[in-house]
Design an enzyme around this catalytic site. Structure first.
Site, mmCIF file in Angstrom:
data_model
loop_
_atom_site.group_PDB
_atom_site.id
_atom_site.type_symbol
_atom_site.label_atom_id
_atom_site.label_comp_id
_atom_site.label_asym_id
_atom_site.label_seq_id
_atom_site.Cartn_x
_atom_site.Cartn_y
_atom_site.Cartn_z
ATOM 1 N N GLU A 1 0.821 -1.214 0.000
ATOM 2 C CA GLU A 1 0.000 0.000 0.000
ATOM 3 C C GLU A 1 0.856 1.267 0.000
ATOM 4 O O GLU A 1 0.477 2.278 -0.599
ATOM 5 C CB GLU A 1 -0.940 -0.004 1.211
ATOM 6 C CG GLU A 1 -1.844 -1.223 1.308
ATOM 7 C CD GLU A 1 -2.607 -1.500 0.028
ATOM 8 O OE1 GLU A 1 -2.823 -2.687 -0.297
ATOM 9 O OE2 GLU A 1 -2.987 -0.534 -0.679
ATOM 10 N N GLU B 1 -1.316 -2.201 -9.756
ATOM 11 C CA GLU B 1 -1.199 -3.362 -8.886
ATOM 12 C C GLU B 1 0.056 -4.183 -9.162
ATOM 13 O O GLU B 1 0.655 -4.732 -8.240
ATOM 14 C CB GLU B 1 -2.448 -4.238 -9.022
ATOM 15 C CG GLU B 1 -3.749 -3.522 -8.667
ATOM 16 C CD GLU B 1 -3.766 -2.982 -7.239
ATOM 17 O OE1 GLU B 1 -2.874 -3.323 -6.443
ATOM 18 O OE2 GLU B 1 -4.682 -2.205 -6.936
#
Length: 1026
Positions: free
Chosen positions: A465, A487
């Site tokens: 994150e 991602e």
């Protein structure tokens, strides 16, 4: 966003996918011309109307008089198809000429007949035009033919809606949002007001934006030159979650305008948008909490907005709250004002320019632990009773933030960085800029109950994150078809950063394992390119969040870094981040940055497009001929229809080949020229006994060795396996078992290779061998071949007996050694080997006698709990502890044990309670279903539960979401019979067309067929050989 999975990647699936996306027509950008009028007929979008096969099934029977049958019922009676056909029979009436050469007037009867025929023809033509079009064959109406139904969008008030596309027009762009929210956590409703500063990029009358679930009470419009607000009407088109405001005057190019919308809405009861939850604190008092999860498409449910990633703007957020609550948002708090009604209004500083899906706000009772890092205040928040579990997360975040800022040469741009543990959260975590949200289990760490695997999980998710603050937040993909840019990069940096600053965790083992599982999924026909042009609908967008976007994307970046060198790789991504900060980009923008550093010696864009724009990966076949190594490539594809093969042109990759050999000149990693043709030659300076291609498995491909090279490698592993790295040994095990599945090598040769495991001491090779053999065991076990499954277990046990006997029930050793202990003891106890269960039960009963206060070794805690859960009193005691404990790490271990019970009624009760969401959080349901389905007593039960509760599941988790992918795959991936194939297919065909076309559904059907093929091909051989 980090999709959550706390077991090995479920494949041939979860993380699941495929190119069963139908090709969508290119989006027509109506914004290229000013939209000053309703749509013309030729601007109308064509959309499908569902046509469905009608399937009926029989075969229900009773378990007992009080219970429904939760055994699988797959008795298909048959299919009936609705076919439509039309035809016109024309009979022409002959006309006789009059004597004067003229035709007589037709009779009244003739006119009537003609009129009827014309009307009938018109009716049939209209019916054919407006009904779904399909090809009629003996199989019926195929769903995958694109039906075409003209749609002139109609707003909810009956007026024409001035926009027909799913994507928003680009005539108007937001510049700034001013958002005020007042949530009521008791009634679970909220009131909102959003003022949007707009700029017209083209002349238009219409402002089209997203909104769903809002009761809009007032909309006003104002120009930049006039301070007078004009109330305007709003048109709503729920099908596309869009609203339209027709401006009172033409919006002129380059001019600024202000739109203000006042509304109210319900706080969501799902995990999307602005959602609310309740939980009980340590005093069993009910508490309320509200948080956001906007990625990918849910910001529009919290406030009207331009909810596409390319529409970046700044945000000023104000939240009204009760005094006992804390409110957080992306930016630091600017002020808190007590209002006349006793409420507190918090205002946050204006944000940096960002996409709507990154906006976040939280309201609840929280405490925090903070530390300043060079002007950025890092804070970890949790509910008050769990604040003692945040220290590890704070220390980890501080180290990672410092590493990323140094590596990217770009400072984190905000003055604060909050990480918040949410009591109930579907995803693993979410990268909202400045306000990162997590499941409690992915952020909190309890030294007394968290294992080394738990520590690694928390560290990895934080690293993922934090990487998003640069990859995704600072630089964002233009559209969701390139979500891998977010991602894939975050996943790559997650493992890369752990390798650099937490090397003792051996995170490379997890990355290697993830690559193996992702390639298993990518070898299916139902796979898909990680950069796809046909991503439009919400289901298609949700499905892009799968293991391919995450782990294939990360694997390709690892391959590129290894090929170019770490130095060139770092400089290229620094350039990429600097050049595109606060903007939205495409994949080619990344490759262009790399090309600036390769001095035209390598076209990175040309090379990498072969990996991102086509599905699958190559099989490289290697053959030794003297000093030459002949290599050729083809697509590695586990095909249920061998006659359907991709064309040569579509199955060519530019492959960076690396290799090691037994020769003295090739003992280290060597890269060679790209294999950019179907075949090539590597010239060695000496003849060698063996060659191992794809050193350390840094390349995203599988290698098959022709002639005697497999035998040479097998021989080398038996003589001295350690001339190859543990990554290479695990790679060989993976490749040979996958090739056996493809039929390129025999299953017996694969078992010959793992014979060397008696001398293996490393985690990665043993874990991969156990995974591959467990897949075979599960198929045999579920099909009822109990004796054969038992013989397989005994064979594997003989290979690993020495290592199992050396294990102790402690937490001693390096992290990798401790994880290997968990794997080996879990295998031994699951199959009741070496008195393992007796040792585990002794520990369990001692722990139970102490009422759970006695300390257990954390790395073997799950194994101990599983043994205890198989006893009647043990299961009940574990459940009571699950309800009362405060450590998420310990609760997860208990939950896995509870879901491993052999009592189907207990298993059904668990799934039902998790779906209800009170005693067991609904966020745990997919994990419970997957765990139940892995074991013989529950593998039919899990699927029946999914069928019975499908409508509730898709309401809670959204069609196409990562969780739905996980549930579909987890409940079906061990089926291997025609009956189950028919049942699964019939069930999904009876759902909506969008459901049947989900990639995870198509993948599930393909995996069942592949399982059937594997059993048919190998069962006799396995029976004879074992």
């Amino acid at each position: 966003m980090e999709p959550f999975t706390n077991d090995r990647l479920q494949l041939p699936r979860n993380m699941i996918e495929n190119s069963m996306f139908e090709e969508e027509p290119d989006v027509v950008d109506l914004a290229k011309e000013p939209c000053l009028h309703p749509l013309e007929p030729d601007e109308v979008e064509y959309e499908p109307r569902g046509s469905r096969l009608l399937v009926r099934g029989l075969g229900e029977h009773e378990l007992d008089e009080d219970e429904e049958d939760y055994e699988s019922s797959a008795k298909l009676l048959g299919m009936s198809f609705m076919n439509r056909s039309s035809g016109l029979r024309n009979s022409a009436a002959g006309y006789r000429q009059n004597s004067d050469g003229t035709c007589p007037a037709p009779s009244a009867r003739t006119i009537g007949v003609c009129v009827c025929i014309i009307l009938l023809a018109v009716a049939i033509i209209l019916a054919i035009y407006f009904l779904p079009r399909c090809t009629f064959t003996k199989e019926g109406c195929h769903k995958n033919n694109r039906p075409t139904e003209p749609i002139q969008p109609i707003a909810t008030n009956g007026k024409l809606f001035p926009w027909a596309q799913i994507r928003l027009p680009t005539a108007v762009t937001p510049v700034r949002y001013d958002l005020t929210l007042h949530p009521n956590l008791t009634s679970m409703t909220f009131r909102g007001s959003v003022t949007i500063s707009l700029q017209a990029l083209q002349a238009t009358w219409n402002i089209i934006l997203h909104s769903t679930g809002h009761n809009i009470s007032r909309v006003t419009f104002m120009t930049a030159v006039s301070s007078q607000e004009k109330e305007v009407d709003v048109l709503e088109y729920p099908l596309h979650e869009q609203i339209a405001i027709v401006a009172p005057e033409t919006l002129l190019e380059g001019h600024n305008y202000t739109l203000k919308i006042e509304y109210s809405a319900n706080i969501s009861s799902s995990y999307y948008g602005f959602y609310g939850i309740s939980y009980r604190d340590e005093s069993n008092e009910k508490k309320y909490f509200a948080a956001t999860q906007f990625e990918p498409l849910a910001a529009r449910s919290a406030f009207p907005c331009f909810d596409e990633p390319a529409f970046k703007a700044t945000f000023v957020i104000r939240i009204k709250r009760d005094e006992q609550y804390t409110a957080l948002s992306n930016m630091p708090k600017k002020s808190s004002v007590v209002l006349e009604d006793g409420l507190v209004q918090d205002e946050f500083f204006e944000s940096v320019k960002m996409s709507t899906y990154l906006v976040a706000f939280i309201v609840g009772e929280m405490k925090n632990l903070s530390q300043d890092v060079n002007g950025t205040l890092v804070s970890i928040y949790a509910v008050p009773e769990k604040i003692g579990q945040v220290q590890h997360a704070l220390e980890t975040t501080v180290k990672l933030l410092d590493f990323y800022q140094s590596y990217f040469e770009i400072q984190y741009p905000l003055k604060k960085l909050d990480l918040v543990a949410i009591p109930d959260f579907e995803a693993g975590a979410m990268e909202n800029w400045g306000l990162l949200t997590f499941r409690e289990e992915t952020l909190l760490y309890d030294a007394n109950t968290s294992s080394v695997a738990d520590r690694k999980l928390v560290t990895k998710v934080i690293a993922h994150e934090l990487a998003h603050q640069w990859f995704g937040n600072l630089v964002t993909m233009q559209w969701w078809n390139d979500v891998w840019l977010n991602e894939g990069f975050a996943t790559f940096m997650e493992y890369f950063s752990l390798e650099k600053i937490f090397g003792e965790l051996s995170s490379y083992e997890d990355f290697l394992d993830a690559r193996f599982k992702t390639m298993k999924k990518d070898s299916l026909n139902s796979s898909h390119p990680i950069s796809s042009s046909s991503v439009e609908s919400s289901e298609q967008i949700e499905e892009m969040f799968d293991s391919l976007s995450y782990f294939k994307g990360a694997s390709l970046l690892l391959m590129l870094k290894t090929y170019l060198s770490e130095d060139i790789f770092q400089h290229a991504i620094i350039l990429y981040l600097h050049n595109h900060s606060y903007t939205s980009i495409h994949s080619d923008d990344l490759w262009d940055s790399f090309n600036e550093f390769t001095n035209k010696t390598l076209d990175v864009k040309k090379m990498m497009r072969t990996w991102t724009l086509q599905k699958g990966f190559p099989l490289v076949t290697v053959q030794r001929k003297g000093k030459q190594i002949l290599v050729q490539q083809e697509r590695f594809c586990l095909n249920v229809k061998p006659e359907i093969q991709p064309s040569d042109a579509s199955s060519l990759w530019h492959i960076p080949l690396s290799y090691i050999t037994d020769g003295k000149n090739y003992s280290k990693h060597r890269s060679v020229s790209l294999l950019d043709k179907k075949s090539g030659v590597i010239n060695l300076t000496e003849e060698v006994q063996w060659i191992k291609v794809n050193t350390n498995m840094t390349g995203y491909y599988i290698v098959h060795y022709a002639d005697d090279n497999w035998e040479a490698l097998i021989k080398q592993l038996k003589i001295n396996p350690y001339v190859l790295s543990d990554k290479d040994r695990a790679n060989l095990i993976n490749n040979i078992f996958e090739l056996a599945g493809l039929g390129k090598v025999s299953l017996q040769r694969a078992f010959d290779l793992i014979d060397y495991l008696r001398n293996e001491t490393y985690t990665a090779p043993i874990s991969e061998a156990l995974f591959q053999t467990e897949l075979i065991y599960n198929l045999l076990d579920k099909l009822g071949h109990v004796d054969l499954a038992s013989r397989l277990v005994n064979k594997v046990f003989k290979l690993l007996q020495s290592q199992i006997q050396q294990q102790t029930w402690t937490d001693e050793g390096t992290p990798s050694t401790r994880e290997l202990r968990s794997v080996l003891l879990d295998f031994a106890c699951a199959h009741r080997l070496e008195n393992c269960s007796a040792a585990a039960l002794k520990l369990f009963f001692d722990w139970m006698a102490s009422n759970g206060t006695q300390s257990l070794p954390t790395d073997v805690m799950t194994t101990v709990f599983k043994a205890g859960a198989k006893t009647e009193g043990g299961w009940s005691f574990l459940l009571s502890k699950y309800v009362s404990l405060g450590s998420e790490a310990e609760k997860n271990k208990i939950l896995e044990a509870l879901a491993s019970s052999e009592d189907v009624r207990k298993l059904y009760w668990l799934m039902k309670k998790s779906l209800d969401g009170d005693l067991i959080r609904t966020q745990k349901l997919s994990f419970i279903i997957r765990t139940v389905a892995r074991h013989f007593p529950g593998h039919l039960l899990a699927w029946d539960f999914v069928k019975e509760n499908w409508s509730k599941l898709v309401q809670k988790f959204h069609l196409g979401s990562y969780t739905i992918q996980s549930i579909v795959a987890g409940s079906t991936h061990l089926f291997a019979t025609k009956a189950h194939l028919s049942e699964v297919q019939a069930f999904f065909e009876n759902q909506s067309e969008a459901t049947f076309r989900l990639r995870c559904v198509q993948e599930a059907l393909e995996v069942i067929q592949l399982n059937m093929q594997w059993v048919e091909k190998n069962l006799k051989t396995l029976t004879y050989w074992l």
